[in-house]
Design a protein around this motif. Sequence first.
Motif, PDB file in Angstrom:
ATOM      1  N   ASP A 264       1.022  -1.036  -0.046  1.00  0.00           N
ATOM      2  CA  ASP A 264      -0.065  -0.033  -0.182  1.00  0.00           C
ATOM      3  C   ASP A 264       0.982   1.215  -0.085  1.00  0.00           C
ATOM      4  N   GLY A 270       7.544   3.913   2.660  1.00  0.00           N
ATOM      5  CA  GLY A 270       8.606   3.636   3.504  1.00  0.00           C
ATOM      6  C   GLY A 270       9.673   2.973   2.672  1.00  0.00           C
ATOM      7  N   ILE A 271       9.436   2.226   1.381  1.00  0.00           N
ATOM      8  CA  ILE A 271      10.469   1.864   0.810  1.00  0.00           C
ATOM      9  C   ILE A 271      10.997   2.952  -0.142  1.00  0.00           C
ATOM     10  N   LEU A 467       9.197  -7.678  -1.044  1.00  0.00           N
ATOM     11  CA  LEU A 467       9.607  -6.864  -0.084  1.00  0.00           C
ATOM     12  C   LEU A 467      10.304  -7.217   1.051  1.00  0.00           C
ATOM     13  N   ASP A 468      10.073  -8.641   1.251  1.00  0.00           N
ATOM     14  CA  ASP A 468      10.474  -9.277   2.677  1.00  0.00           C
ATOM     15  C   ASP A 468      11.205 -10.494   1.825  1.00  0.00           C
ATOM     16  N   TYR A 470      13.925 -12.314   1.755  1.00  0.00           N
ATOM     17  CA  TYR A 470      14.894 -13.425   2.515  1.00  0.00           C
ATOM     18  C   TYR A 470      14.030 -14.313   3.327  1.00  0.00           C
ATOM     19  N   MET A 511      15.293  -1.006  -3.964  1.00  0.00           N
ATOM     20  CA  MET A 511      15.783  -1.552  -2.381  1.00  0.00           C
ATOM     21  C   MET A 511      16.529  -2.894  -2.647  1.00  0.00           C
TER      22      MET A 511
ATOM     23  N   LYS B  14     -11.321   1.599   5.603  1.00  0.00           N
ATOM     24  CA  LYS B  14      -9.646   1.085   5.599  1.00  0.00           C
ATOM     25  C   LYS B  14      -8.988   1.037   6.859  1.00  0.00           C
ATOM     26  N   THR B  20       4.741   4.396  10.627  1.00  0.00           N
ATOM     27  CA  THR B  20       5.474   4.212   9.029  1.00  0.00           C
ATOM     28  C   THR B  20       5.956   3.068   9.126  1.00  0.00           C
ATOM     29  N   TRP B  21       6.341   2.520   7.891  1.00  0.00           N
ATOM     30  CA  TRP B  21       7.015   1.160   7.681  1.00  0.00           C
ATOM     31  C   TRP B  21       8.016   0.949   8.523  1.00  0.00           C
ATOM     32  N   ILE B  22       8.998   1.999   8.652  1.00  0.00           N
ATOM     33  CA  ILE B  22      10.300   1.803   9.275  1.00  0.00           C
ATOM     34  C   ILE B  22       9.962   1.701  10.604  1.00  0.00           C
ATOM     35  N   LYS B  25       8.907  -1.941  11.578  1.00  0.00           N
ATOM     36  CA  LYS B  25       9.946  -2.916  11.357  1.00  0.00           C
ATOM     37  C   LYS B  25      10.579  -2.618  12.663  1.00  0.00           C
ATOM     38  N   ARG B 418      20.894 -11.010   8.350  1.00  0.00           N
ATOM     39  CA  ARG B 418      21.044  -9.803   7.249  1.00  0.00           C
ATOM     40  C   ARG B 418      21.144  -8.465   8.059  1.00  0.00           C
TER      41      ARG B 418
END
Lengths: 535, 479
Positions: A264, A270-271, A467-468, A470, A511, B14, B20-22, B25, B418
């Motif tokens: 989304d 973010g990427i 996206l992920d 690995y 990325m 929705k 945020t994505w970061i 994570k 990683r």
Amino acid sequence: MKIAYLQFYPSVVAEFKQLAPSNSSPVERQDYLPIMLSSLGYTDHDAQIHSSPEGASFSVCSMEEALKGRTLFDQAWPLRWKLPSVAALGQNLRPDRFQNFKRTVLALPLDSSMAMRTRLTWEQEKYLRNYFGEKKFCLLYKASVQEFAGQNLLYKCQDQGPTMVVVYSEKYVIGVYLQEGFQENKVSTTLFTIQETGLSPCALGPCLPLSLFRYEETSDFFILLDKKTVTISSEIRKVLRLPSLSGDTFIQECEAFRCDELLDERKTRGIVGLCSNLLDALRNYKPYGDLVHQTRILLLGPIGAGKSSFVNSVKSVFKGSITHQASVGCDRNGISDKYRTYSIMSKNDSGPLPFVLCDSLGLSENEGLHTDDICHILKGHTPDRYQFDFRKPITPNHPNYIHDPLLKDRIHCVVFVFDINSFNQLSCELVAKIKQIRRDLIKHGILHLALLTHVDSLTWITKGDLLDIYSCNPVKVKLGVFHRLFGFALSDILVVSNYDSEWQLDPVKNMLILSALKEILYTANGFLEDLPLNK
Amino acid sequence: MNMLGLRGSYRNTKVTTRLTWIEEKILEKLLGNASLTLLYQSNVHKRCTLEMTKKCSLQGSTMTIVYLEQEVVGVFMLEDFPDKDSKKTSTCAWFSFERNKISSGISALVLNTLVKVNSTSLQMSSISGLTLIVYPSKEGLYLNEAVIKNLELNVKQSQYLECEIFRVDGIKNNPGFIKKMVTARQHRGKFLSTLRAYRPYADLVSEVRILLVGPVGSGKSSFVNSVKSSFQGRLTRQAIVGSDKSSITTQYKVYSIKDEKNKETLPFMLCDSMGLEDEKEAGLCTDDIPHILKGCVPDRYQFNPREPIKLKHFTYAASPPLKDRIHCVAFVLDINSVDTLSDKMVAKLKKIRKDVVDCGVGCVALLTNVSDYDEVLDNNLVNMTENMTSLNQVQNVRNMLNIPVANILMVSNYASERMLEPLKDVLIFAALQQMLRAADDALEDLPLEDTASDDGSFNNSSHIKNEGKLGEVKRREMS
């Protein structure tokens, strides 16, 4: 094809855990399997660990099956050890094998997460994603945890947006997809079943979500959670390719998911942010100790592995648009038959970036890059645009031969490039040749990495998986196979998806390419740091 | 309700988190590689505690996050979310970070907390006096002074922008695990500063040398890379690792370790050796060990499995100074194969152990590939747990090499990762710390005349003036 599925109870898992590192990938655990399986006579299989509410289990199956995330339940049944309770354990087990048993079990409480984990296999989830689009299925309700009660399902799922409810009978997985989710109005509804061959859909049209969970004489489909049954009319059974059957079907489990977009706007943002950080980091990269201005990276690999494509991909990312400077092709003779070194200009005209990518002739059994040529390249004797001859290596008599190469002319890191789909089909000779090259590199203390390309065309992998990447099952399996075949440490194996047919850059691919490049450049720094001081 | 106006038509709900994505994570990493599933979002779902409990009870561990203008406050709860009008105590991790600046740090603490839900509010209060109350219908958040102080916040009471509750999957249901995961980063910092401040005993040498010996593939070179990575703050590869028929490492290599912060070399070096093999003329020659211990072997010496070192090979190292000698030996063993070592290997290891004692060098064992590495240290990350020290493998090593359990260290090298993991770093640092202590003990134990000053004929270090003599004394002792 030999397939075995072993189910272990927590106690056995505990012992197994001592043998296999829990952070290792499923394939790594394979190395520990012989100990567990010697009695069965299974030797060469891939293993996977599954967690389920009963504890954990691991399965052994052939590569193809592992890729599909499929396991078989009915074999190797005698090996199922049933352990009634902790108290009775001591009597059931051979004391010598289970000396640490009690302690280990106490130290290893089951993951709380096991309770809320879907029963869908990886393959089934893939079928669903292929049909409903790249979705992430967020488990909201699971009947065995939150009771078989329609009320509870409704509580968890109301106003969550697109929702999917899946019921599991003994033989079938039957689901219903509500486009607008649980609300008080009619929503567009699709029924489906997932079978071996894939997904069979059946559009029901607008329905009241609640009506699907209560008894109605005229209704074609309803789930009665309290009774643990699902009722499907014979017409719909036909569309869903279910055998016709009168009466209700008993269900073992019911799960409800919210269907989020896998990629989304939030994730894309973010990427993109991550990519710009990576780009900055790479633009500001400095070769170790300022020993050289640019680190030199040599790409080696079979013909058509994607060496030149990787060069082009890196160039494209830095340029901001797709470029094809290095000529690409998978001609049997390796289209890049010249030694080419590519320096990459940064976008804002601040000169070349601090690295050079060196593209060579592809490796093959007889033709292709000469092993002695590699030696010359590594030491920096080979000039740019040198025309390779697979019959004989470069000699000092060549007019452009670099006689006294400096540190800057040498190779600082070697990257072995392979196509992730086909590295296991390479001939034994070529594998042996590559292993020998690797041994020579080790002998000369040259650091090297592996880069597996075309990960996007690996079976079952779709764009959302990048996206992920690995943590994707098929990729883990492939990495494990590669690790065992060539002996690279798992963290030294990188995967990318090159730009081949695209016209437009893609943040997710960027990325992957940039993170791989970052690892490569820092590895080159490791080499420079390792040089004896007098050089 | 913002949706009231839409009644009668489709509601396009929705549910998307504001993280945020970061940020998502980083939070997942903080809780030990968990995954988050959004269950409740105040701007989409009904703003009342009933709706919260309907959505979030019976889901397992949850995380409640409240978004303020500048900051985000959250509480992770290990136990199930309470039902309506009930309370329960749970291990909770309280945390906060600045919006869009999560990489500059998260304040977090793990506390036993009473969580209470009544008709108007969700209340969390820790035994140590932290209180946080969410009023869903008023979109209000109350934080007491203690929270503001401990989580380094700037606001006291405020309207919040949004309140979200997630289910947290993939963690161990164990308070100790959560505590270790959440506090690992802080402990990593402490260990790091201790190691930075380390000085070898009585400044006898400027750098302590640690020799790694062990069977092929036990993770010696991986440990070098892991230590380097932990200090650099990112994965590094300098030693070549991997697997092959025989040892990948065939040279004697001395690695100095650089600090990420001030780029200075740390006061210890790791000396990597070739792997030991079962067969006689394969792998490292055990006869080479005494020479290595005495410091006769130069960096990058190419080992020859068939022919042990002869002293005349080297002009330099007839009687090497103290600084060139090995001060601590680490026997590196894969914990999974300790019990299945061949007799020949055990004999080789025992022989080396004897040489180590003879040379008066410190000695530890380092068990690698520990799968449950989060269980090695206790909840405060100061001592090894009894569960681990009483493992068969540890006892076997103790008996085989006669090394006290306190010096049998356990790590999990960076081999398939990683990214760095703070808890792995902590284990690596803790292992290093024990090695340095063992080295210090050995230095302290040197005969007095060894450390007294003398002509210093071999001196090339400003710290020490006596190595020439020392080397000679030692050599005489041994011959």
